[in-house]
Design a protein around this motif. Structure first.
Motif, PDB file in Angstrom:
ATOM      1  N   TYR A   1     -44.443  -9.158  -6.536  1.00  8.44           N
ATOM      2  CA  TYR A   1     -43.907  -8.007  -7.002  1.00  8.44           C
ATOM      3  C   TYR A   1     -43.846  -8.655  -8.748  1.00  8.44           C
ATOM      4  O   TYR A   1     -43.494 -10.357  -8.198  1.00  8.44           O
ATOM      5  CB  TYR A   1     -42.584  -8.127  -6.257  1.00  8.44           C
ATOM      6  CG  TYR A   1     -42.455  -8.078  -5.153  1.00  8.44           C
ATOM      7  CD1 TYR A   1     -42.190  -6.282  -5.173  1.00  8.44           C
ATOM      8  CD2 TYR A   1     -43.088  -8.114  -3.830  1.00  8.44           C
ATOM      9  CE1 TYR A   1     -41.948  -5.578  -4.360  1.00  8.44           C
ATOM     10  CE2 TYR A   1     -43.721  -7.113  -2.572  1.00  8.44           C
ATOM     11  CZ  TYR A   1     -42.752  -5.543  -2.473  1.00  8.44           C
ATOM     12  OH  TYR A   1     -42.630  -4.847  -1.718  1.00  8.44           O
TER      13      TYR A   1
ATOM     14  N   THR B   1     -48.961  -0.907   2.586  1.00  2.00           N
ATOM     15  CA  THR B   1     -48.048  -2.669   1.881  1.00  2.00           C
ATOM     16  C   THR B   1     -49.060  -3.175   3.928  1.00  2.00           C
ATOM     17  O   THR B   1     -48.532  -3.429   4.829  1.00  2.00           O
ATOM     18  CB  THR B   1     -46.897  -3.088   2.547  1.00  2.00           C
ATOM     19  OG1 THR B   1     -45.834  -2.734   3.010  1.00  2.00           O
ATOM     20  CG2 THR B   1     -46.586  -1.649   0.976  1.00  2.00           C
TER      21      THR B   1
ATOM     22  N   ASP C   1     -42.151  -0.972   1.210  1.00  3.56           N
ATOM     23  CA  ASP C   1     -42.820  -0.983   2.694  1.00  3.56           C
ATOM     24  C   ASP C   1     -42.493   0.171   3.476  1.00  3.56           C
ATOM     25  O   ASP C   1     -43.793   0.428   4.902  1.00  3.56           O
ATOM     26  CB  ASP C   1     -42.373  -1.885   3.169  1.00  3.56           C
ATOM     27  CG  ASP C   1     -43.055  -3.915   3.077  1.00  3.56           C
ATOM     28  OD1 ASP C   1     -44.372  -3.560   2.612  1.00  3.56           O
ATOM     29  OD2 ASP C   1     -41.729  -4.724   3.210  1.00  3.56           O
TER      30      ASP C   1
ATOM     31  N   ASN D   1     -47.209 -11.400   0.621  1.00  2.00           N
ATOM     32  CA  ASN D   1     -45.742 -11.446  -0.724  1.00  2.00           C
ATOM     33  C   ASN D   1     -45.696 -11.710  -1.643  1.00  2.00           C
ATOM     34  O   ASN D   1     -45.672 -12.771  -0.913  1.00  2.00           O
ATOM     35  CB  ASN D   1     -44.919 -10.209  -0.187  1.00  2.00           C
ATOM     36  CG  ASN D   1     -45.453  -9.350   0.578  1.00  2.00           C
ATOM     37  OD1 ASN D   1     -45.328  -7.924   0.368  1.00  2.00           O
ATOM     38  ND2 ASN D   1     -45.582  -8.431   2.216  1.00  2.00           N
TER      39      ASN D   1
ATOM     40  N   LYS E   1     -38.358  -4.402  -1.587  1.00  2.00           N
ATOM     41  CA  LYS E   1     -39.531  -4.475  -0.305  1.00  2.00           C
ATOM     42  C   LYS E   1     -39.714  -3.637   0.284  1.00  2.00           C
ATOM     43  O   LYS E   1     -40.659  -2.645   0.615  1.00  2.00           O
ATOM     44  CB  LYS E   1     -40.017  -6.026  -0.070  1.00  2.00           C
ATOM     45  CG  LYS E   1     -40.275  -6.725   0.461  1.00  2.00           C
ATOM     46  CD  LYS E   1     -40.388  -7.903   0.925  1.00  2.00           C
ATOM     47  CE  LYS E   1     -42.327  -8.221   1.791  1.00  2.00           C
ATOM     48  NZ  LYS E   1     -42.116  -7.504   3.013  1.00  2.00           N
TER      49      LYS E   1
ATOM     50  N   PHE F   1     -40.868 -13.432   1.758  1.00  2.00           N
ATOM     51  CA  PHE F   1     -41.590 -13.947   0.621  1.00  2.00           C
ATOM     52  C   PHE F   1     -42.752 -15.079   0.793  1.00  2.00           C
ATOM     53  O   PHE F   1     -41.461 -15.930   0.820  1.00  2.00           O
ATOM     54  CB  PHE F   1     -41.868 -13.435  -1.030  1.00  2.00           C
ATOM     55  CG  PHE F   1     -40.699 -13.145  -1.528  1.00  2.00           C
ATOM     56  CD1 PHE F   1     -41.733 -11.443  -1.868  1.00  2.00           C
ATOM     57  CD2 PHE F   1     -39.705 -12.564  -1.213  1.00  2.00           C
ATOM     58  CE1 PHE F   1     -40.646 -10.274  -1.986  1.00  2.00           C
ATOM     59  CE2 PHE F   1     -39.110 -11.211  -1.462  1.00  2.00           C
ATOM     60  CZ  PHE F   1     -39.024 -10.057  -1.242  1.00  2.00           C
TER      61      PHE F   1
ATOM     62  N   PRO G   1     -52.302  -6.107   0.664  1.00  2.00           N
ATOM     63  CA  PRO G   1     -50.582  -7.792  -0.255  1.00  2.00           C
ATOM     64  C   PRO G   1     -50.283  -6.567  -1.503  1.00  2.00           C
ATOM     65  O   PRO G   1     -50.407  -5.730  -2.528  1.00  2.00           O
ATOM     66  CB  PRO G   1     -51.234  -9.146  -0.722  1.00  2.00           C
ATOM     67  CG  PRO G   1     -53.310  -7.919  -0.732  1.00  2.00           C
ATOM     68  CD  PRO G   1     -52.794  -6.513   0.082  1.00  2.00           C
ATOM     69  N   VAL G   2     -48.778  -7.528  -1.815  1.00  2.00           N
ATOM     70  CA  VAL G   2     -47.685  -6.597  -2.715  1.00  2.00           C
ATOM     71  C   VAL G   2     -47.767  -7.599  -3.718  1.00  2.00           C
ATOM     72  O   VAL G   2     -47.118  -8.913  -3.447  1.00  2.00           O
ATOM     73  CB  VAL G   2     -46.781  -5.713  -2.280  1.00  2.00           C
ATOM     74  CG1 VAL G   2     -46.001  -5.130  -3.255  1.00  2.00           C
ATOM     75  CG2 VAL G   2     -47.345  -4.854  -1.172  1.00  2.00           C
TER      76      VAL G   2
END
Length: 459
Positions: free
Chosen positions: A167, A252, A247, A259, A243, A282, A164-165
């Motif tokens: 930001y 990711t 990716d 996200n 993003k 997101f 997972p990411v």
């Protein structure tokens, strides 16, 4: 005759009442032959304005003369871009400088203590698995650039996992005490400790704020006293430029549920807006002491008239009760309005503390719990086939070989600056790239957001 003398006095006074800004000392790591610019309210904060370059006075100083005006001028020095803006004594954010016109000549002697992109030379406190992705990552939506930080989990290089990411806003404050405004969040230390205790791991993308542009970029709406208004473009950058790049280049989990946007104060405002405006990018938000007061009426109107379908979103709200008299009621109002648009009460964690301040130190202490709650109950170890890229392979001849897409899906083609240049439909078979594409590197991204972006090369 008397009147003529008075007129001459005022003409001469107005001619010579300019302000001279003189830099008498530069950081020792200033690149040789660097050009130094003034960016401020006198030139619409143009970081590389050729009309506002500092000139040598022949005595080892650099100076510029500002013609007489009125009021107060705010300004900073750069080496040509906001990525190379001056910093404070430890290489981090320096508030705007200022002077006030007095109708009398002024010479102001100044010292540049550091450059943000070069630091102060002090030892970094960032962990070894933190890197600078770019000192000047393009933000085409705002015609500017920004430093981007990247945290990779401890096992990134030794595993095949997809992560997972997060930001996160105000990247200067996340990892390194040398670049922070008033102390770092220790995001890297926190995540490394959680990983050692069994956490799956996550990628963090830290986006530096724009200094004097921070308020403008973190609010889609204008506050008549403080600014704002560029937040929609900034959110578009995160969703449509940054993003897809992350990716395409890192392992990711690209689906929106994996996200998150996270920010404090004004960063909390833009995080809330971003997950509502871009639900296909997101669906998790971490809102620490969000500055909803900045655009409360506009944000409420936006939620009430535009937002819908938040059933799959997950949002974390945290603040200290005495940060301001409006903090708790504003969070309560926004949270309740979001619930009316589908956000479930179970997915709207809210915590009001009786300790802490509106500060990096408080948010540092809250980050770990926020991160764990956002991703609890997620099956992070299984990246389902729905989110794995089908076989889209670019052959040596430049053609696209597609397998695993029985029904045509629209894909957008973006250039390296994040500009969408084409849309093509792909399904099983062999396809030529559009003839209109010039030579270069592109990113292919599905409109559904459920297929990993891939890089393309047009030879």
């Amino acid at each position: 005759m008397k009147h003529a003398v008075v007129l001459l006095f005022f003409c001469v006074s107005g001619l010579f009442a300019q302000v001279t800004l003189k830099i008498t000392s530069l950081p020792s790591n200033t690149p040789a032959n660097a050009t130094i610019y003034l960016a401020g309210s006198v030139n619409t904060w143009n970081a590389g304005d050729p009309n506002y370059t500092m000139q040598s006075d022949g005595l080892g100083n650099w100076q510029i003369m500002i013609p007489q005006g009125t009021g107060t001028v705010e300004y900073k020095f750069t080496r040509g871009s906001w990525a190379t803006v001056e910093g404070n004594a430890i290489g981090s954010y320096l508030p705007n400088r200022s002077f006030t016109f007095t109708n009398l000549p002024q010479t102001i002697n100044l010292t540049i203590q550091s450059w943000e992109d070069l630091g102060s030379g002090a030892t970094s406190t960032a962990a070894s698995n933190v890197q600078i992705l770019s000192n000047s990552f393009g933000i085409p939506q705002l015609s500017t650039t920004r430093r981007i930080w990247l945290y990779l989990p401890p096992d990134y290089a030794t595993s095949t996992k997809n992560y997972p990411v997060l930001y996160m806003q105000d990247g200067q404050n996340l990892f390194d005490n040398n670049t922070s405004f008033s102390g770092e969040w220790q995001v890297d230390e926190t995540l490394n400790t959680l990983f050692n205790e069994g956490d799956y791991g996550a990628i963090v993308v830290g986006i530096d704020n724009g200094g004097s542009e921070r308020l403008n970029e973190y609010s889609p709406w204008v506050n008549t006293q403080y600014g704002g208004g560029n937040g929609a473009e900034y959110a578009s950058f995160m969703a449509n430029t940054l993003k897809p790049y992350i990716d395409a280049n890192y392992r990711t989990r690209p689906e929106p549920a994996m996200n998150a946007l996270i920010g404090s104060s004004m960063g909390g405002l833009i995080a809330t807006y971003g997950v509502c405006e871009y639900p296909n990018a997101f669906r998790k938000a971490g809102n620490l002491s969000p500055a909803y007061w900045f655009a409360l009426t506009d944000l409420n109107n936006y939620i009430n008239t535009t937002v819908s379908g938040l059933q799959d979103h997950r949002m974390y709200f945290v603040a200290e009760t005495t940060e301001s008299i409006t903090m708790v009621p504003n969070i309560t109002t926004i949270r309740n309005n979001l619930i009316q648009k589908g956000l479930t009460a179970a997915n709207a964690f809210t915590k009001f503390d009786t300790y802490g301040t509106h500060s990096e130190n408080y948010w540092k202490g809250e980050f770990g719990a926020l991160y764990q709650w956002l991703f609890q109950n997620e099956n992070l170890a299984v990246a389902t086939s729905n989110y794995q890229s089908p076989k889209i392979i670019q052959t040596l001849s430049g053609k696209l070989f597609v397998e695993g897409i029985p029904i045509p899906i629209n894909f957008d083609i973006f250039d390296v600056l994040g500009n969408q240049v084409q849309t093509i439909a792909l399904s099983n078979g062999i396809f030529q790239l559009p003839e209109e594409l010039s030579r270069g590197i592109y990113i292919l991204k599905s409109n559904t957001g459920e297929i990993l972006p891939i890089k393309l090369v047009r030879n």
